[in-house]
Design an enzyme around this catalytic site. Structure first.
Site, PDB file in Angstrom:
ATOM      1  CG  ASP A 357      -1.642  -1.243   1.426  1.00 48.10           C
ATOM      2  OD1 ASP A 357      -1.339  -2.330   1.008  1.00 48.10           O
ATOM      3  OD2 ASP A 357      -2.789  -1.094   2.143  1.00 48.10           O
ATOM      4  CD  GLU A 484      -5.103  -9.666  -0.621  1.00 46.83           C
ATOM      5  OE1 GLU A 484      -5.988  -9.774   0.094  1.00 46.83           O
ATOM      6  OE2 GLU A 484      -3.843  -9.091  -0.318  1.00 46.83           O
ATOM      7  CE  LYS A 594      -9.438  -8.109  -0.496  1.00 49.28           C
ATOM      8  NZ  LYS A 594      -8.417  -8.425   0.483  1.00 49.28           N
ATOM      9  CD  GLN A 595      -6.482  -5.877  -4.108  1.00 49.40           C
ATOM     10  OE1 GLN A 595      -6.796  -6.581  -3.274  1.00 49.40           O
ATOM     11  NE2 GLN A 595      -6.000  -4.914  -4.013  1.00 49.40           N
TER      12      GLN A 595
HETATM   13  C1  BGC Z   1      -5.683  -5.776  -0.114  1.00 49.63           C
HETATM   14  C2  BGC Z   1      -4.305  -5.736  -0.209  1.00 49.63           C
HETATM   15  C3  BGC Z   1      -3.812  -4.675   0.712  1.00 49.63           C
HETATM   16  C4  BGC Z   1      -4.316  -5.012   2.338  1.00 49.63           C
HETATM   17  C5  BGC Z   1      -3.982  -3.983   3.137  1.00 49.63           C
HETATM   18  C6  BGC Z   1      -6.222  -6.154   1.427  1.00 49.63           C
HETATM   19  O1  BGC Z   1      -7.560  -6.023   1.537  1.00 49.63           O
HETATM   20  O2  BGC Z   1      -6.302  -6.762  -0.735  1.00 49.63           O
HETATM   21  O3  BGC Z   1      -4.006  -5.263  -1.680  1.00 49.63           O
HETATM   22  O4  BGC Z   1      -2.547  -4.620   0.860  1.00 49.63           O
HETATM   23  O5  BGC Z   1      -5.679  -5.016   2.025  1.00 49.63           O
HETATM   24  O6  BGC Z   1      -4.466  -2.650   2.769  1.00 49.63           O
END
Ligand code: BGC
Length: 762
Positions: A357, A484, A594-595
């Site tokens: 992040d 993820e 998820k993202q």
């Molecule tokens: C995300 C990750 C992120 C982590 C901490 C997770 O929900 O999938 O990409 O690094 O949260 O923010």
């Protein structure tokens, strides 16, 4: 500069709102973070995270692995909740001020981002009808990092009598836990054990130490009373709580004020933390509080001068962006002893761990607003390079460094390796940030001392992980990309693209700097050979980037498109986020994200594909992305801007900008979503304004989204201070200080001189 720098909310003293307010109105300065909990406390059955934290202070705890497979992580670090100096109980004429139980006629909270404090004001009537106005102002000082103050003012509105304050210094406090949420710790012991405590005259102090990590935290508090009458004070100890009782006569319409000073220090940074807190208190108390407020204000004026973003046409968006940028400052470490946690210093979500992040979403903000802070953050990664080498070795690598997926001191702390240690793309994010820092600042000294070593060691890891397939393509197997919900795959497009970038830049920079004395020493230390550098370049050129002819898109990985598509339309609303409702394996077998993953790669590495391919990819992934991670909508916004999808860019930006203010993910109570806040800034600067820094220099491609009339922001670039203003139909770039600049507007070369701003019709 006319800006609204205040967040104001009504305080209803509702249980479900309190912990949200604890986050939104926390005070932090990059070193300490104090949640906005109520001084008077809450009943034990109220949800509350009564937390105060020190950046990088941690304990080591066992990690429960169901099966002890080789080299799995068996210990993890967790951020510790340090001494509570927030507690102040007030009684007037024997009646305790407990607004949570009723009697409130007016109450609000304020975060003042220009003055750097939070304030809670409550008008309260006791059961016998006595009315008081209580105004509590709190500050975590930006220049005296160890200092936290509470200015507690009471005004008697309809009586004469006596106010009694019981102000506590609680040396041992427990962490917060929620065994049902994987994003929080599942246990909550008191990690700090008191080794020394007491009073030195009116000053309370404690020194407490963790058992395993040996981190020591010293805290001291003291008080000043401002009143026309004489006050009495008494001190007492109850176990590990030190209490100062102050009795002050109070008259109708008179205000009395208690100022509580608290200082925090730790053994990570100080050889004698106790001496440090005593010194900090003496210094702070030798000056009027107004001086400290003044210094805070000046600090923020400087910050605003370098960073103040102004958006016209939507006041709410303008406020939201300012709030986000302030939170980034609150999270920014001022030394190389810590990174930025997923929740900054605002709460215990993700146990205070630092992820990718920081580099992918937050460093870009500091590179453009205060490069020295960006350098601190990257220096932390340099300091933890030895741990990253050990981590790589644990995973079987013979060469290179693999940064941990989540950590506090550089050691891997993720227990579930499919969506933890396997996320090798963290190396790509760190390398990308180092390169961006270098391209934007020209800080060659940093590169020769730290940056190049990071780039070479991360590049080595890719060389050690990747293999050439039978067609001569360089492939990276068994890794997890940003998404993820898809784990342990071959050739994740994003990972491969960022590995190629890392490899190419490491070899190029090495070639460029290898005549430098420091680089010669580095080459000897790392035993780098010319062949190794040439191999890196070759692997970058041969990197396999999956492309699907039929769909005309880049598949997220080799098997992604073979899986069935998850039916998002038929998924009940209550099933989000999916990770809390479906077994991970179940999720991995579907096309559901998820993202942003490939969409992020498109934004970062646009030269790898045609615009048509990227647009098709964008449209494809848009349909199957849940945005369950807060790191997602901001990326969709900037990629949409890049592709000219203006409506989409604005819609995604709106989601990202107000994520915490509107508690959109319903977990802001655990802390703010720091990465998203950085991403929101990027969505404007890199998205709407199309600002990029590459080896070709600075380029812009600005537009104003429909519904907004104008935006402007200052930024730093290679020793210059600049300001870009974009209106409907016109862009203006001003050189505030520094040398004339050559830059690109779209594909055109432009020049900006000292005399006149550059302006362009859009
Ligand atoms: C995300 C990750 C992120 C982590 C901490 C997770 O929900 O999938 O990409 O690094 O949260 O923010």
């Amino acid at each position: 500069m006319q800006i609204n720098a205040r967040l104001v909310r009504k305080e209803n003293y509702e249980p479900k709102e309190l912990n949200l307010h604890e986050t939104l109105f926390h005070n932090a300065n990059g070193y300490i973070g104090i949640r906005g909990t109520l001084e008077e406390g809450v009943p034990t059955d109220y949800p509350t995270m009564r937390g105060q934290y020190i950046a990088g202070a941690y304990e080591i705890i066992p990690m429960k692995q169901a099966e002890s497979l080789c080299n799995l992580v068996e210990k993890k670090q967790t951020m510790i909740n340090v001494c509570d100096t927030q507690t102040i109980r007030l009684s007037v004429n024997g009646e305790e001020f407990l607004p949570i139980k009723g009697g409130v006629s007016e109450a609000n909270r304020i975060l003042d981002m220009a003055e750097g404090y939070t304030e809670r004001t409550t008008v309260w009537t006791s059961s016998s009808g006595r009315v008081i106005r209580v105004r509590i102002r709190r500050m975590a000082h930006f220049t005296v990092k160890e200092l936290f103050t509470i200015e507690y003012e009471v005004e008697a509105l309809n009586f004469n009598g006596e106010a009694v304050f019981d102000s506590s210094h609680v040396s041992e406090v427990a962490n917060y836990s929620d065994p049902d949420d994987p994003r929080l710790a599942d246990e909550s012991p008191c990690y700090l054990k008191t080794v020394e405590q007491g009073f030195s005259e009116s000053r309370s102090f404690s020194v407490a130490k963790t058992e395993k990590s040996g981190v020591c935290v010293a805290v001291a508090t003291d008080h000043v009373v401002l009143s026309d009458s004489r006050s009495d004070s008494m001190i007492r100890e109850e176990g590990t709580t030190l209490i100062t009782r102050l009795r002050i006569p109070i008259k109708q319409n008179e205000k009395i004020t208690l100022i509580k000073y608290a200082a925090f220090a730790d053994s990570i940074r100080e050889t004698d933390p106790k001496a440090r807190v005593m010194q900090v208190l003496s210094d702070a108390m030798s000056r009027p509080l107004a001086d400290l407020y003044g210094e805070q204000k000046n600090y923020l004026a400087q910050f605003l001068a370098h960073s103040c973003m102004q958006i016209e046409g939507d006041a709410e968006l303008d406020d939201a962006v300012r709030f986000n940028m302030y939170q980034l400052l609150c999270a920014a470490p001022h030394d190389a002893h810590s990174g930025i946690a997923a929740k900054g210093l605002s709460g215990e979500g993700y146990e205070g761990h630092f992820f990718w992040d920081t580099e992918m979403y937050v460093v870009p903000f500091f590179i453009l607003t205060d490069p020295s802070l960006a350098r601190n953050i990257l220096s932390f990664r340099y300091a933890t390079l030895p741990a990253a080498r050990e981590n790589a070795a644990l995973l079987g690598h013979k060469k290179g460094a693999l940064y941990p997926w989540r950590t506090i001191t550089g050691v891997e702390c993720s227990g579930y390796f499919p969506s933890g240690s396997a996320a090798y793309h963290i190396n790509g994010a760190i390398a990308y940030a180092v390169i961006q820092y270098y391209l934007s600042t020209d800080d060659t000294a940093f590169m020769t001392r730290m940056g190049l070593e990071i780039l070479l060691e991360t590049a080595r890891l890719w060389m050690d992980t990747g293999v050439y397939d039978r067609q001569g393509r360089f492939c990276i197997q068994e890794v997890t990309g940003p998404d993820e919900y898809t784990c342990m795959v071959n050739n994740n497009y994003y990972t491969n693209a960022s590995a190629a970038y890392n490899l190419r830049f490491a070899s190029k920079l090495y070639e460029r700097l290898k005549g430098d004395e420091a680089v010669k020493q580095l080459a000897a230390k790392l035993q780098i050979t010319d062949k190794e550098i040439a191999d890196m370049q070759k692997a970058a050129d041969a990197m396999y980037l999956p492309y699907d002819e039929e769909y005309g898109i880049n598949p997220q990985d080799d098997s992604f498109l073979e899986k069935p598509v998850w039916d998002l339309a038929a998924t009940p609303k209550d099933d989000y986020p999916l990770l809390l409702h479906y077994h991970p394996l179940h999720l991995y077998r579907y096309q559901v994200c998820k993202q942003a993953d490939t969409v992020l790669a498109h934004f970062l590495f646009p030269d790898l594909q045609s615009v048509q391919t990227m647009e098709k990819s964008f449209r494809y992934y848009e349909k199957i992305t849940t945005h369950d991670s807060s790191l997602s909508t901001c990326v969709f916004s900037m990629t949409a801007s890049m592709l000219g999808l203006k409506e989409e860019a604005l819609a995604y930006f709106g989601d990202s900008a107000k994520l915490d203010l509107l508690n959109r993910h319903e977990n802001t109570k655990d802390g703010v979503h720091t990465a998203n806040m950085g991403g929101c800034y990027m969505a404007i600067v890199n998205g709407f304004a199309g600002l990029r820094v590459t080896e070709d220099g600075l380029s812009i491609n600005p537009y104003v989204p429909e519904g907004l009339s104008r935006y402007s922001f200052p930024f730093a670039y290679r020793g210059r201070s600049l300001k870009l203003t974009v209106e409907q139909g016109r862009a203006t770039l001003e050189l505030i200080s520094g040398e004339p600049l050559r830059f690109h507007f779209r594909d055109r070369k432009e020049e900006l001189g000292k005399e006149e701003p550059w302006t362009q019709k859009l």
